[in-house]
Motif scaffolding. Structure first.
Motif, PDB file in Angstrom:
ATOM      1  N   GLU A  92      65.274 -38.338  63.212  1.00  0.00           N
ATOM      2  CA  GLU A  92      64.756 -37.951  64.524  1.00  0.00           C
ATOM      3  C   GLU A  92      63.974 -39.062  65.203  1.00  0.00           C
ATOM      4  O   GLU A  92      63.951 -39.153  66.436  1.00  0.00           O
ATOM      5  N   ASP A  93      63.325 -39.931  64.414  1.00  0.00           N
ATOM      6  CA  ASP A  93      62.419 -40.923  64.985  1.00  0.00           C
ATOM      7  C   ASP A  93      63.071 -42.275  65.267  1.00  0.00           C
ATOM      8  O   ASP A  93      62.401 -43.198  65.729  1.00  0.00           O
ATOM      9  N   HIS A  94      64.346 -42.406  64.990  1.00  0.00           N
ATOM     10  CA  HIS A  94      65.014 -43.691  65.192  1.00  0.00           C
ATOM     11  C   HIS A  94      65.114 -44.003  66.688  1.00  0.00           C
ATOM     12  O   HIS A  94      65.321 -43.095  67.506  1.00  0.00           O
ATOM     13  N   PRO A  95      64.963 -45.267  67.084  1.00  0.00           N
ATOM     14  CA  PRO A  95      65.045 -45.618  68.514  1.00  0.00           C
ATOM     15  C   PRO A  95      66.344 -45.156  69.182  1.00  0.00           C
ATOM     16  O   PRO A  95      66.333 -44.757  70.347  1.00  0.00           O
ATOM     17  N   ASP A  96      67.475 -45.228  68.459  1.00  0.00           N
ATOM     18  CA  ASP A  96      68.739 -44.777  69.047  1.00  0.00           C
ATOM     19  C   ASP A  96      68.695 -43.280  69.339  1.00  0.00           C
ATOM     20  O   ASP A  96      69.199 -42.815  70.376  1.00  0.00           O
ATOM     21  N   THR A  97      68.100 -42.513  68.433  1.00  0.00           N
ATOM     22  CA  THR A  97      67.984 -41.066  68.641  1.00  0.00           C
ATOM     23  C   THR A  97      67.086 -40.768  69.828  1.00  0.00           C
ATOM     24  O   THR A  97      67.405 -39.919  70.669  1.00  0.00           O
ATOM     25  N   LEU A  98      65.948 -41.473  69.907  1.00  0.00           N
ATOM     26  CA  LEU A  98      65.017 -41.256  71.015  1.00  0.00           C
ATOM     27  C   LEU A  98      65.642 -41.648  72.350  1.00  0.00           C
ATOM     28  O   LEU A  98      65.430 -40.985  73.370  1.00  0.00           O
ATOM     29  N   ASN A  99      66.432 -42.718  72.350  1.00  0.00           N
ATOM     30  CA  ASN A  99      67.098 -43.133  73.582  1.00  0.00           C
ATOM     31  C   ASN A  99      68.088 -42.066  74.046  1.00  0.00           C
ATOM     32  O   ASN A  99      68.177 -41.755  75.245  1.00  0.00           O
ATOM     33  N   GLU A 135      73.473 -35.467  67.724  1.00  0.00           N
ATOM     34  CA  GLU A 135      73.557 -34.788  66.432  1.00  0.00           C
ATOM     35  C   GLU A 135      73.934 -35.768  65.327  1.00  0.00           C
ATOM     36  O   GLU A 135      73.389 -35.730  64.217  1.00  0.00           O
ATOM     37  N   ALA A 136      74.878 -36.662  65.627  1.00  0.00           N
ATOM     38  CA  ALA A 136      75.283 -37.661  64.642  1.00  0.00           C
ATOM     39  C   ALA A 136      74.142 -38.626  64.335  1.00  0.00           C
ATOM     40  O   ALA A 136      73.937 -39.023  63.178  1.00  0.00           O
ATOM     41  N   GLN A 137      73.387 -39.022  65.364  1.00  0.00           N
ATOM     42  CA  GLN A 137      72.265 -39.937  65.156  1.00  0.00           C
ATOM     43  C   GLN A 137      71.163 -39.280  64.345  1.00  0.00           C
ATOM     44  O   GLN A 137      70.568 -39.910  63.461  1.00  0.00           O
ATOM     45  N   ARG A 138      70.860 -38.036  64.632  1.00  0.00           N
ATOM     46  CA  ARG A 138      69.847 -37.328  63.845  1.00  0.00           C
ATOM     47  C   ARG A 138      70.243 -37.267  62.373  1.00  0.00           C
ATOM     48  O   ARG A 138      69.418 -37.467  61.477  1.00  0.00           O
ATOM     49  N   VAL A 153      60.040 -36.590  73.470  1.00  0.00           N
ATOM     50  CA  VAL A 153      60.241 -38.030  73.287  1.00  0.00           C
ATOM     51  C   VAL A 153      58.907 -38.763  73.376  1.00  0.00           C
ATOM     52  O   VAL A 153      58.598 -39.639  72.555  1.00  0.00           O
ATOM     53  N   LEU A 154      58.112 -38.401  74.380  1.00  0.00           N
ATOM     54  CA  LEU A 154      56.817 -39.060  74.564  1.00  0.00           C
ATOM     55  C   LEU A 154      55.917 -38.829  73.355  1.00  0.00           C
ATOM     56  O   LEU A 154      55.244 -39.759  72.882  1.00  0.00           O
ATOM     57  N   GLU A 155      55.897 -37.632  72.813  1.00  0.00           N
ATOM     58  CA  GLU A 155      55.061 -37.322  71.643  1.00  0.00           C
ATOM     59  C   GLU A 155      55.495 -38.125  70.427  1.00  0.00           C
ATOM     60  O   GLU A 155      54.653 -38.646  69.678  1.00  0.00           O
ATOM     61  N   ILE A 156      56.815 -38.211  70.201  1.00  0.00           N
ATOM     62  CA  ILE A 156      57.309 -38.968  69.045  1.00  0.00           C
ATOM     63  C   ILE A 156      56.936 -40.439  69.174  1.00  0.00           C
ATOM     64  O   ILE A 156      56.486 -41.081  68.213  1.00  0.00           O
ATOM     65  N   TRP A 180      54.307 -45.372  67.607  1.00  0.00           N
ATOM     66  CA  TRP A 180      53.789 -46.670  68.025  1.00  0.00           C
ATOM     67  C   TRP A 180      52.336 -46.628  68.499  1.00  0.00           C
ATOM     68  O   TRP A 180      51.735 -47.666  68.751  1.00  0.00           O
ATOM     69  N   GLY A 181      51.788 -45.436  68.628  1.00  0.00           N
ATOM     70  CA  GLY A 181      50.392 -45.311  69.012  1.00  0.00           C
ATOM     71  C   GLY A 181      50.103 -45.742  70.426  1.00  0.00           C
ATOM     72  O   GLY A 181      48.955 -46.037  70.765  1.00  0.00           O
ATOM     73  N   MET A 182      51.096 -45.860  71.265  1.00  0.00           N
ATOM     74  CA  MET A 182      50.875 -46.236  72.656  1.00  0.00           C
ATOM     75  C   MET A 182      51.920 -45.538  73.518  1.00  0.00           C
ATOM     76  O   MET A 182      52.957 -45.091  73.039  1.00  0.00           O
ATOM     77  N   GLU A 183      51.627 -45.501  74.787  1.00  0.00           N
ATOM     78  CA  GLU A 183      52.545 -44.868  75.732  1.00  0.00           C
ATOM     79  C   GLU A 183      53.667 -45.831  76.092  1.00  0.00           C
ATOM     80  O   GLU A 183      53.423 -47.015  76.339  1.00  0.00           O
ATOM     81  N   GLN A 184      54.877 -45.300  76.141  1.00  0.00           N
ATOM     82  CA  GLN A 184      56.035 -46.084  76.534  1.00  0.00           C
ATOM     83  C   GLN A 184      56.311 -45.837  78.021  1.00  0.00           C
ATOM     84  O   GLN A 184      56.474 -44.692  78.443  1.00  0.00           O
ATOM     85  N   PRO A 185      56.410 -46.901  78.821  1.00  0.00           N
ATOM     86  CA  PRO A 185      56.549 -46.708  80.269  1.00  0.00           C
ATOM     87  C   PRO A 185      57.817 -45.951  80.663  1.00  0.00           C
ATOM     88  O   PRO A 185      57.802 -45.151  81.589  1.00  0.00           O
TER      89      PRO A 185
END
Length: 760
Positions: free
Chosen positions: A530-537, A522-525, A562-565, A570-575
């Motif tokens: 929402e799209d920041h790497p820390d939020t996604l992590n 919540e603090a990161q958002r 997470v996968l959709e964002i 980045w336009g690619m899949e993250q492993p």
């Protein structure tokens, strides 16, 4: 005859009081040409005063000789020679103690059986002070300083020591010494007592009485002098100066200061053990409290809250007895009005002049600004040991180190032997400090979070960091419990994330991990978007925790998000995201989709990472588990062995990741009914997990459950049943009764019991 103001009158008074025998008085008086009959009729003379005046000091002899010479100017030299000859032939005898012997003089009464938990300390103190007792000490025995936190019981301990060992001393004296002026005044005021019989008893000048008392102490070996409440640097300096002027006696100092020169031996008085505190509370309130069947438990709860502080225990006991309430009721009042209860004081009932809160305020007021800021911040942490390195991992290190030492000098923090290189605050010190913060609370809280952030390892998934994390965990819990309004503070949101990961990985405390992680998210958002790497992590980690909790639907929803964002940004899949989603889908039984995502993730990872990278090995393990579930046991075993070999080579055989790989291979061998090969591997993994994670960790419970299944498969029902029964109880407590693992264990146990019944 000379008039009343002449030296003749003064000389007669000195001789009448001071000469050791009547015969000697008459001899000197006749030498001076004075009629001695009046002196012979004046009654006995106080021998100790003569010893005090003429204990071999030439200046005193000369003074009396000079006074006598005023009457007989031509005989001054003769008088001085006569007095010196008398001193050589018949020196003043040692001061007899029959007049002050065993007299307590001015000590408060003992509290008797209410003195709890100090036996070992009193014995050590006696051993330190007893050197020279019984002999004629030529110099003061090593002074002892009993130091510790205000209200810990230093004064009471000193009194109890003196009372118990009064037969070892000629006289027991206690004076307050909280300042240089108080030390001088209180010592000087001893001259007013008839017990000493000092000529200066009625002297109006404080200096004259002070010097007279010191002369008496010099002349009379065997006393014990308690210097109480030496709590300031000024008072300590005055006491150290005084020690150089004392001889042939024993000094016991009580002080909040723990820093003394080499001439003083210090002893730190710690808090009471919980069992001693409980015993005190029960006896102190006996016959006056409202008795209940739950008194033992309630007294324990109260003792825990007061944390072994003698003054707080007496404060509580006096309040309970005065108001005739139960322990449980006092705990209720204390929990809702702590600041007020710590200020309550009835000096007559308590035999203490001030409350806990007022006691510590005197120490707080002496602190520098840096030390007070550090104390304010430490108040937000737990009353548990802190690594001293927490002070050295900040940009303010030198200033903080000096501030910490200043807090230590006033016993506001202590440095325990265990764990090494640690320090801690008393629980009630924190309570009082927090109650006084006001508008500075947020600033102090942020400094506390900053200290923890710089000390906490950033990779809380790494087993090698867990010992430090275990040390810091109660402080993280405390700092976030005491303030939940400032999570957007940059260090707070980062610490929330790493702390939640530790709770999940090391403790298996998924509920707490989820709670703290949601706060971080919540603090990161709010701060980052929402799209920041820390939020996604944090979102990915939340999905992983929800999966471990058995909430697969919520975990899938977050993993997909997470996968959709990431695809959008980045336009690619993250492993990592592909792998995380695959694990959730596998748990839901969607094997085909899970396998596709896992193989896709591994393919991407192999282009970016080395074959031995931890992320690659995790993905390979996940794929092996999926293949085993699908029935491809040969393919699964090959992957599990590959991962195990790499883990052993890279991490070592005792690493948790290696043990997990070992357990996975053992599980596959069990599935392939190779029980003889599976059991030693599983027991090896279980031994390591039990040692590193603990017997109640979910992963350890999984291995215990697998061992029970293996024993069942081998037909060893008698060993399997109690093992599985214990696993089920632990899973219900740790994971909850509705968790999939708990349900599986209950089902296995039910089937085992049915099989046993049928076999009968």
């Amino acid at each position: 005859m000379p008039d009343s103001d002449s030296p003749y009158k003064n000389l007669r008074e000195l001789l009448a009081r001071g000469w050791p025998t009547r015969t000697a008085i008459v001899g000197l008086v006749e030498t001076l040409g004075i009629d001695g009959s009046e002196l012979l009729d004046s009654g006995s003379t106080p021998l100790e005063i003569w010893h005090h005046l003429l204990s071999g000091r030439r200046d005193k002899i000369s003074a009396i000789a000079a006074a006598a010479a005023v009457l007989h100017p031509g005989q001054a030299k003769l008088i001085e020679r006569l007095m010196e000859a008398w001193m050589r032939a018949a020196p003043p005898p040692p001061c007899p103690f029959h007049r002050l012997s065993r007299r307590l003089f001015n000590l408060p009464a003992s509290i008797g059986s209410l003195c709890k938990g100090r036996e070992a300390f009193l014995e050590r103190l006696h051993q330190s002070l007893r050197a020279g007792i019984g002999g004629e000490a030529a110099a003061i025995t090593a002074p002892q300083a009993v130091h510790g936190l205000g209200g810990i019981g230093k004064t009471r301990t000193a009194i109890e020591y003196a009372r118990r060992h009064q037969e070892d001393y000629s006289v027991l004296i206690m004076v307050g010494a909280d300042s240089e002026s108080a030390l001088r005044t209180n010592l000087a005021n001893l001259a007013f007592s008839d017990a000493f019989g000092l000529p200066e008893q009625s002297a109006p000048e404080e200096d004259a009485r002070f010097e007279a008392v010191l002369r008496w102490l010099d002349a009379n070996p065997g006393w014990l002098l308690i210097l109480d409440n030496v709590d300031t640097e000024e008072a300590a300096s005055a006491v150290e100066d005084l020690l150089g002027r004392l001889s042939a006696g024993y000094v016991l100092i009580t002080s909040r200061l723990d820093g003394w020169s080499g001439q003083v031996q210090g002893s730190d008085l710690g808090k009471l053990r919980e069992e001693d505190a409980i015993s005190f509370l029960i006896e102190r309130t006996g016959g006056r409290r409202q008795a209940k069947a739950s008194d033992g438990e309630a007294a324990g709860a109260l003792a825990f809250r007061l944390d072994g502080l003698a003054l707080a225990l007496e404060q509580a006991g006096a309040y309970i007895a005065a108001h005739r309430i139960s322990f449980a009721r006092y705990v209720e009042i204390f929990d809702t009005r702590r600041a007020d209860m710590l200020k309550w004081c009835d000096p007559r009932l308590m035999r203490y002049p001030v409350s806990v809160a007022v006691t510590w305020q005197a120490s707080f007021d002496q602190l520098s600004a840096d030390a007070r800021r550090l104390l304010d911040s430490l108040a937000f942490l737990a009353p548990a040991p802190l690594p001293r390195s927490i002070i050295g991992n900040t940009p303010e290190c030198p200033a903080l180190e000096e501030a910490l030492l200043e807090l230590s000098r006033y016993s506001l923090v202590n440095f325990p032997d265990e764990p090494p290189e640690s320090f801690s605050l008393h629980r009630l010190v924190q309570e009082i400090v927090l109650s006084q913060l006001g508008d500075t609370a947020r600033e102090a809280w942020e400094r506390a979070v900053t200290l923890l952030f710089h000390e906490a390892p950033k990779n809380s998934q790494d087993v090698s960091t867990w010992n430090l994390w275990r040390w810091l965990a109660p402080h993280c819990a405390a700092v976030f419990h005491k303030n939940n309004l400032c999570d957007k503070f940059i260090y707070a949101r980062s610490l929330l994330g790493t702390y939640s990961c530790f709770l999940s990985q090391c403790n298996g405390d998924y509920n707490s991990a989820e709670s703290f992680l949601r706060r971080a998210l919540e603090a990161q958002r709010s701060a980052l978007g929402e799209d920041h790497p820390d939020t996604l992590n944090s979102l990915s980690n939340l999905a992983g925790i929800l999966k471990l909790k058995g909430d697969f639907a919520a975990a899938e929803e977050i993993a997909l998000k997470v996968l959709e964002i990431e695809m959008r940004i980045w336009g690619m899949e993250q492993p990592d995201s592909l792998s995380n989603l695959a694990v959730v889908l596998k748990a839901k039984g969607q094997f085909a989709a899970a396998e596709f995502l896992l193989r896709r993730s591994i393919a991407i990872q192999k282009t970016q990472l080395s074959p031995e990278h931890p992320d690659v090995l995790i993905s390979l393990s996940n794929l092996a588990t999926l293949l085993s579930t699908k029935g491809d046991l040969e393919g699964a075993e090959s992957l599990f062995r590959q991962v195990l070999i790499i883990r052993q080579r890279v991490c070592g055989v005792e690493h948790l990741d290696t043990l997990t790989a070992l357990a996975n291979l053992a599980g596959l061998l069990y599935t392939r009914k190779n029980f003889e090969a599976a059991e030693p591997l599983l027991r090896q993994a279980l031994d390591g997990q039990n040692r590193i994670l603990g017997a109640k960790h979910p992963e350890t419970l999984d291995s215990f459950s697998n061992l029970a299944l293996l024993l069942i498969a081998k037909g060893n029902f008698e060993m399997a049943e109690p093992l599985l029964d214990q696993v089920l109880k632990d899973q219900e407590r740790v994971l909850g009764s509705k968790h999939p693992r708990t349900l599986a264990s209950r089902d296995t146990l039910d089937k085992l019991l049915q099989t046993k019944n049928l076999s009968k």
